[in-house]
Scaffold this active site. Structure first.
Site, PDB file in Angstrom:
ATOM      1  CG  ASP A   1       9.231 -24.178  43.612  1.00  0.00           C
ATOM      2  OD1 ASP A   1       8.071 -24.442  43.267  1.00  0.00           O
ATOM      3  OD2 ASP A   1       9.751 -24.625  44.653  1.00  0.00           O
TER       4      ASP A   1
ATOM      5  NE  ARG B   1      16.649 -47.586  39.050  1.00  0.00           N
ATOM      6  CZ  ARG B   1      17.521 -47.869  38.070  1.00  0.00           C
ATOM      7  NH1 ARG B   1      17.852 -46.942  37.200  1.00  0.00           N
ATOM      8  NH2 ARG B   1      18.049 -49.065  37.983  1.00  0.00           N
TER       9      ARG B   1
ATOM     10  CE  LYS C   1       3.703 -28.806  49.432  1.00  0.00           C
ATOM     11  NZ  LYS C   1       4.853 -27.914  49.231  1.00  0.00           N
TER      12      LYS C   1
ATOM     13  CE1 TYR D   1       8.498 -26.288  51.626  1.00  0.00           C
ATOM     14  CE2 TYR D   1      10.296 -27.487  50.609  1.00  0.00           C
ATOM     15  CZ  TYR D   1       9.212 -27.446  51.460  1.00  0.00           C
ATOM     16  OH  TYR D   1       8.872 -28.580  52.148  1.00  0.00           O
TER      17      TYR D   1
HETATM   18  C1  LIG Z   1       6.255 -28.084  49.329  1.00  0.00           C
HETATM   19  C2  LIG Z   1       7.148 -27.323  48.431  1.00  0.00           C
HETATM   20  C3  LIG Z   1       8.313 -27.895  47.905  1.00  0.00           C
HETATM   21  C4  LIG Z   1       8.757 -29.308  48.275  1.00  0.00           C
HETATM   22  O1  LIG Z   1       7.886 -30.255  47.752  1.00  0.00           O
HETATM   23  P1  LIG Z   1       7.650 -31.714  48.439  1.00  0.00           P
HETATM   24  O2  LIG Z   1       6.662 -32.334  47.520  1.00  0.00           O
HETATM   25  O3  LIG Z   1       7.146 -31.470  49.822  1.00  0.00           O
HETATM   26  O4  LIG Z   1       8.966 -32.407  48.441  1.00  0.00           O
HETATM   27  C5  LIG Z   1       9.076 -27.133  47.042  1.00  0.00           C
HETATM   28  N1  LIG Z   1       8.718 -25.862  46.717  1.00  0.00           N
HETATM   29  C6  LIG Z   1       7.628 -25.282  47.218  1.00  0.00           C
HETATM   30  C7  LIG Z   1       7.296 -23.882  46.841  1.00  0.00           C
HETATM   31  C8  LIG Z   1       6.790 -25.985  48.084  1.00  0.00           C
HETATM   32  O5  LIG Z   1       5.701 -25.386  48.592  1.00  0.00           O
END
Ligand SMILES: *Cc1c(COP(=O)(O)O)cnc(C)c1O
Length: 396
Positions: free
Chosen positions: A192, A64, A217, A117
């Site tokens: 982000d 962990r 992504k 998001y």
């Molecule tokens: C998809 C996404 C998230 C969340 O990520 P997960 O891996 O689905 O938890 C956060 N920020 C952006 C810009 C995203 O496209």
């Protein structure tokens, strides 16, 4: 690292001077070169490590806290983002978002893009309802408005949250100006960087405090894992984020991380192909009789065009499209496609499409007929024929 390891070429004192991102994506996070050493990091499935006595700092102890499979990916993403520290991999992008928001002191104010998001906004609102923090939403492309909100009439925000380009409206922020302005009043800046990827912009090099990724992504890139990551240059911030992961237990499985590193190796190839196709599709869609509006920063008339050209390498692989005929026409376009996959998420090798307002939680300022397209690496003419056919059938 062995002396002939190309990733050890940079001076450790200056992590921002290094190999190009396309090269780093391939070479960083490899095992040290030695006779019979594997070229790839091993996938280690072990919850605990042999250990007795007082463990040395950084020693592998319990899975962990850290694993050698994580470390390879964390090293590679850390180098790509030009961070002083390795990335911290976590169980999802939202786990990374939650860890970053947990840096805000009790009752602190967070300024976020109104088109961040959607689940980030859901979490921020939930924390606000519980009195953990205060939330203020802004148009992240309006630099003066963002900085006025951050200054807040003598009661500065604790954190500025930046997404650029935003999901799904593709607004582009003036990141250097926002970082400088927020730091003037002592606010932390979290970015982000999911949409841009470190190939497009490296926020830590502009002074941002924390970078968050949905590794799900573009970084992993094959729609087969859900994973997140955090980065910070500051020693104390990095240690707090690491401690948050350990105590909250929002960890990633080793196999997912191993797959993410495998995906990361081809990041530059995938993203450059997808971006080029996205720009070509955007230009053609802008001329299409069935299309009312296209959003992509590559288009000369797009509000984010000048800024993205100045601040980013590439314009990204996500498009916003509004067909004539409103919401029902938009749904008909999605239903009429054969190659594009109707699905949420983005950044995979396959092209996907969805009408964002099908989710009740999506911001009310996102048009109900907006289709978000994530362009993959298929042949662009095949993508175009499919899209053109569905648009013509749906909008008559
Ligand atoms: C998809 C996404 C998230 C969340 O990520 P997960 O891996 O689905 O938890 C956060 N920020 C952006 C810009 C995203 O496209």
């Amino acid at each position: 690292m062995a002396p002939d390891d190309p990733t050890s070429a940079a001076s450790p004192a200056d992590p921002h001077e290094d190999l190009s991102p396309a090269t780093l994506a391939v070479v960083a996070g490899r095992p040290a070169r030695a006779q019979q050493a594997p070229v790839n990091p091993p996938l280690v499935l072990s919850s605990t490590y042999v250990s007795q006595g007082v463990p040395a700092p950084g020693e592998l102890l319990y899975a962990r806290q850290g694993t050698e499979t994580w470390r390879a990916f964390e090293e590679a993403l850390g180098r790509l983002e030009r961070s002083r520290h390795p990335a911290l991999v976590v169980g999802s992008g939202m786990a990374a978002v939650a860890a970053a928001l947990a840096l805000v002191p009790p009752g602190g104010r967070v300024v976020l893009p109104r088109h961040a998001y959607q689940v980030t906004l859901v979490l921020a609102r939930e924390l606000a309802e519980r009195g953990v923090l205060e939330v203020e939403l802004v148009d992240v492309a309006d630099t003066d408005a963002v900085l006025a909100a951050v200054r807040g009439d003598g009661r500065p925000a604790a954190m500025l949250w930046v997404e650029s380009p935003t999901n799904p409206m593709l607004e582009v922020a003036d990141l250097p100006a926002l970082v400088a302005g927020a730091h003037e009043v002592g606010a932390l800046v979290a970015v982000d960087n999911t949409f841009s990827t470190p190939l497009g912009q490296r926020p830590l090099t502009l002074g941002a405090d924390v970078v968050v990724h949905s590794v799900t992504k573009f970084l992993a890139g094959h729609s087969d894992v859900v994973l997140g990551a955090l980065l910070a240059d500051d020693d104390a911030l990095h240690a707090r984020l690491h401690a948050h992961r350990t105590t909250h237990g929002s960890i990633a499985g080793p196999f997912e991380v191993w797959l993410a590193l495998r995906g990361l190796r081809t990041l530059a190839l995938r993203v450059s192909r997808a971006q080029a196709s996205a720009a070509l599709l955007a230009a053609r869609l802008a001329e299409h009789p069935a299309v009312a509006e296209v959003r992509h920063p590559s288009l000369p008339g797009d509000p984010g065009h000048e800024r993205a050209g100045r601040l980013m390498d590439g314009y990204g692989a996500v498009l916003g499209v509004r067909p004539h005929g409103g919401e029902s026409a938009a749904d008909a376009v999605v239903a009429g496609l054969r190659l594009w996959v109707p699905a949420t998420s983005l950044g995979g090798v396959e092209s996907t499409i969805e009408r964002r307002r099908r989710f009740a939680t999506e911001s009310a300022t996102v048009p109900t007929d907006l289709l978000r397209l994530s362009v993959g690496i298929e042949d662009v003419e095949d993508l175009w024929r499919d899209l053109d056919g569905a648009l013509r059938a749906a909008v008559r």
